[in-house]
Design a protein around this motif. Structure first.
Motif, mmCIF file in Angstrom:
data_model
loop_
_atom_site.group_PDB
_atom_site.id
_atom_site.type_symbol
_atom_site.label_atom_id
_atom_site.label_comp_id
_atom_site.label_asym_id
_atom_site.label_seq_id
_atom_site.Cartn_x
_atom_site.Cartn_y
_atom_site.Cartn_z
ATOM 1 N N THR A 158 38.774 -24.299 18.954
ATOM 2 C CA THR A 158 39.304 -23.025 19.440
ATOM 3 C C THR A 158 40.235 -22.396 18.409
ATOM 4 O OG1 THR A 158 39.206 -23.914 21.705
ATOM 5 C CG2 THR A 158 40.466 -21.891 21.371
ATOM 6 N N SER A 162 39.961 -18.817 16.799
ATOM 7 C CA SER A 162 41.081 -17.871 16.811
ATOM 8 C C SER A 162 41.325 -17.292 15.417
ATOM 9 C CB SER A 162 42.348 -18.557 17.321
ATOM 10 O OG SER A 162 42.186 -19.019 18.647
ATOM 11 N N ASN A 196 47.348 -15.964 19.621
ATOM 12 C CA ASN A 196 46.428 -17.050 19.978
ATOM 13 C C ASN A 196 46.317 -18.091 18.869
ATOM 14 O OD1 ASN A 196 45.743 -16.029 22.510
ATOM 15 N ND2 ASN A 196 44.141 -14.708 21.670
ATOM 16 N N ARG A 252 37.731 -8.580 23.549
ATOM 17 C CA ARG A 252 38.480 -9.511 24.398
ATOM 18 C C ARG A 252 37.531 -10.347 25.253
ATOM 19 N NH1 ARG A 252 42.491 -5.223 24.715
ATOM 20 N NH2 ARG A 252 41.332 -4.278 26.442
ATOM 21 N N SER A 253 36.506 -9.711 25.790
ATOM 22 C CA SER A 253 35.546 -10.438 26.627
ATOM 23 C C SER A 253 34.800 -11.498 25.816
ATOM 24 C CB SER A 253 34.544 -9.462 27.251
ATOM 25 O OG SER A 253 35.198 -8.553 28.108
ATOM 26 N N ALA A 260 37.225 -14.447 25.088
ATOM 27 C CA ALA A 260 37.469 -15.218 26.309
ATOM 28 C C ALA A 260 36.258 -16.071 26.682
ATOM 29 C CB ALA A 260 37.832 -14.283 27.456
ATOM 30 N N SER A 261 35.055 -15.492 26.561
ATOM 31 C CA SER A 261 33.847 -16.249 26.909
ATOM 32 C C SER A 261 33.612 -17.394 25.929
ATOM 33 C CB SER A 261 32.634 -15.316 26.943
ATOM 34 O OG SER A 261 32.382 -14.754 25.669
ATOM 35 N N THR A 314 36.002 -19.063 24.157
ATOM 36 C CA THR A 314 36.984 -20.131 24.417
ATOM 37 C C THR A 314 36.641 -20.890 25.697
ATOM 38 O OG1 THR A 314 38.426 -18.504 25.520
ATOM 39 C CG2 THR A 314 38.858 -18.964 23.198
ATOM 40 N N THR A 315 36.160 -20.175 26.702
ATOM 41 C CA THR A 315 35.747 -20.845 27.940
ATOM 42 C C THR A 315 34.557 -21.757 27.698
ATOM 43 O OG1 THR A 315 36.513 -18.961 29.262
ATOM 44 C CG2 THR A 315 34.984 -20.482 30.318
#
Length: 462
Positions: A182, A186, A227, A429-430, A433-434, A436-437
Motif C-alpha cells: 500500500t 501511495s 497517505n 479518489r475512487s 480507495a478500491s 487499497t481495499t
C-alpha cells in the motif's frame, strides 16, 4: 518380629492400588456435530485433517517459512512455555518418587569419657528407611496423577503457544507486506497527483483551468502525501511488531516481499466432516487434562478421611571398635516398624477440602465446555469468512478495473475540455480507495487461511 513384617507386607500387597478418585468420563459435546451450518458442499475431500499438514507445506513461500522458523527458534513466549513444561515434569517426578520408599545411608562415631576416666567409643553404619507411606487408599497415587495431568496439560499449553506463534508470525509478516504494498501504491499515487497538479498549474497559467481546479489538484496532492506518510509509519510499526514476535534484534536476513502472493499459503485446507476433529486441539486437550487432574485431586481429598500407615526400617552395624564394625556377626541389626495415623478431629478441614476439590472439578468441566465452544466458533468464523472472502475479492478486482477505466476516461475528458476537474478528482479518489481495499482483502484472504489452519490444530508438524 519376622511375623509382624510378613503380616505388614502381605497387607500392603492386598490393599495397594485402591483409589477413591471418581471414574473419568469425558463431558458430552456442547457443539454441533458437523459444519453444515457454516460450510456449504462438504465432500469426502474434507475428511483430511489440517493438523497432519506440516507448516512447511502449508506456507509455500520461502520468505514465510523463514519467518516461522525464526520465530520458533527465538520467541520468548515459546521459550517460557517450554520451561514451564520442564518445571511441571520435574514436579511430577517428585510426586511419583513418593510411591517408592526412600533409602538413606549414614555413618557416625561417638567418643565419651566419664568423670572416672573411663572412655567409650561407639561406631555405627547402616541403611535407613525414614518413613514410607503405604498407599492403601490411593492418596499418594492420586497426587501423582494430579502432577502427571498437570504436566500433560502444560505440554499441551506449549503446543498451543507453538500453533498460535506460527499463525501470529505469519499474519504479522502478511500485514507488513500488505502495508508495504500500500505504501508503494501511495507513492505512485503521490507521483501521479504531482504530475496532475503540474498539468493543472500550466493550464491555469495559460488561462484554461480555474483557480478552483488548481486548489482541488493541490488538495489531492496533499492527501496523497498524507497517505504516504501514514503508511510509512505503519510499515515501521509492523516491522517493530515482527521483530518482537521473531525474538531477534532486527529484520536483517528476513526477505521482504514486494506484494502479497496468493501462492504463499496453501489453499483448500481440509476441515473434516465432523466437529470431533476439535478434540485433538492442544487447548482442548489442555482443558481435558486439567479436568482429569481435578478428578484425581478428589481421590486424594477422599483418602484424607482414612488412616495413613507408614513403615520405618533400618539395617546396620554398631561396634565399640571401628575395626570390628563389619566383621563381627553380633554387630549387625535390622528393624522394621509400622505406624498408623487416624484422623479424629480437624475442625471440618477434610470435608472442606473435599468440597473444594469437587467444586474445582465442576469448574474444570465448565472450562472444558467453554473451550470447546470457543474452538467451534473460531472454526465456524473462519469457514464463514472463507465462503465469502473469495467472492468479495473477485468483485473487488472488477471494481478496481472499473475505477481505473473511469479515471482514464475522466482525465481524457478533462484534458479535452469536455468535463470539469472535479470528476477527475472523484475518479482518482475512487481508484485509490478500491486499490487499497483490494490489497487489504488479499491480506484478509491469506490471513483467513492461516487462521483456519491454526484453529483446526495445524502447525505442530514441521
Amino acid at each position: 518380629m519376622k511375623r509382624i513384617a510378613t503380616v505388614v507386607l502381605a497387607g500392603v500387597l492386598m490393599m495397594s492400588g485402591c483409589s477413591l478418585a471418581p471414574t473419568y468420563k469425558r463431558p458430552d459435546s456442547v457443539t454441533a456435530e458437523d459444519w453444515s451450518s457454516v460450510q456449504e458442499g462438504a465432500s469426502q475431500a474434507d475428511q483430511g485433517l489440517a493438523r497432519d499438514i506440516p507448516w512447511r507445506s502449508f506456507f509455500q513461500s520461502p520468505a514465510l517459512q523463514q519467518v516461522v522458523e525464526t520465530a520458533l527458534a527465538n520467541n520468548r513466549d515459546l521459550k517460557t512455555a517450554a520451561l514451564n513444561v520442564q518445571k511441571t515434569q520435574a514436579l511430577y517426578r517428585i510426586e511419583r518418587s513418593k510411591l517408592l520408599p526412600e533409602i538413606t545411608a549414614a555413618g557416625s562415631g561417638e567418643y565419651q569419657k566419664d568423670f572416672g576416666g573411663n572412655t567409650v567409643e561407639t561406631y555405627k553404619a547402616g541403611l535407613a528407611m525414614p518413613s514410607y507411606e503405604i498407599d492403601l487408599f490411593g492418596r499418594v497415587d492420586n497426587l501423582s496423577q494430579v502432577a502427571l495431568n498437570t504436566y500433560l496439560s502444560t505440554e499441551e499449553a506449549r503446543k498451543s503457544v507453538t500453533i498460535s506463534l506460527i499463525a501470529q508470525s505469519a499474519n504479522a509478516y502478511l500485514q507488513l507486506t500488505s502495508d508495504m504494498e500500500t505504501l508503494t501504491l501511495s507513492k505512485e499515487s503521490l507521483e501521479t497527483r504531482r504530475q496532475t497538479y503540474e498539468l493543472v498549474d500550466k493550464s491555469y497559467q495559460n488561462g484554461v483551468a480555474t483557480r478552483q481546479d488548481l486548489s482541488q489538484a493541490r488538495i489531492a496532492l496533499e492527501s496523497a502525501r498524507v497517505n504516504t506518510v501514514l503508511y510509512t509509519r505503519l510499515v515501521q510499526l509492523d516491522k517493530n511488531a515482527l521483530v518482537v514476535i521473531l525474538g531477534t534484534r532486527n529484520l536483517e536476513g528476513i526477505p521482504m516481499a514486494a506484494n502479497l502472493e496468493k501462492s504463499a499459503v496453501m489453499d483448500g485446507i481440509p476441515v473434516g466432516l465432523s466437529s470431533e476433529v476439535l478434540l485433538s486441539r492442544p487447548d482442548i486437550l489442555q482443558a481435558e487434562f486439567s479436568l482429569k487432574a481435578a478428578g484425581a485431586n478428589i481421590g486424594a481429598a477422599r483418602a484424607a478421611f482414612y488412616p495413613r500407615i507408614a513403615l520405618t526400617g533400618s539395617l546396620g552395624y554398631s561396634s565399640t571398635d571401628l575395626g570390628d564394625l563389619f566383621s563381627s556377626s553380633d554387630a549387625g541389626a535390622w528393624g522394621l516398624g509400622p505406624s498408623i495415623s487416624i484422623p479424629i478431629f480437624n475442625g471440618g478441614r477434610n470435608k472442606a477440602l473435599l468440597k473444594a476439590a469437587k467444586i474445582d472439578q465442576e469448574i474444570a468441566v465448565v472450562n472444558y465446555e467453554k473451550t470447546l465452544q470457543v474452538a467451534f466458533k473460531e472454526v465456524a468464523d473462519a469457514l464463514a469468512a472463507r465462503e465469502t472472502l473469495g467472492r468479495q475479492l473477485e468483485a473487488q478486482g472488477m471494481l478496481v478495473q472499473a475505477s481505473q477505466e473511469a479515471y482514464d476516461l475522466s482525465l481524457m475528458r478533462y484534458t479535452e475540455g469536455v468535463d470539469s476537474f472535479l470528476s477527475v478528482l472523484d475518479a482518482q479518489r475512487s481508484l485509490f480507495a478500491s486499490q487499497t481495499t483490494q490489497i487489504d482483502l488479499q491480506r484478509q484472504e491469506l490471513a483467513n487461511r492461516v487462521s483456519l489452519y491454526k484453529v483446526l490444530g495445524g502447525g505442530l508438524e514441521g
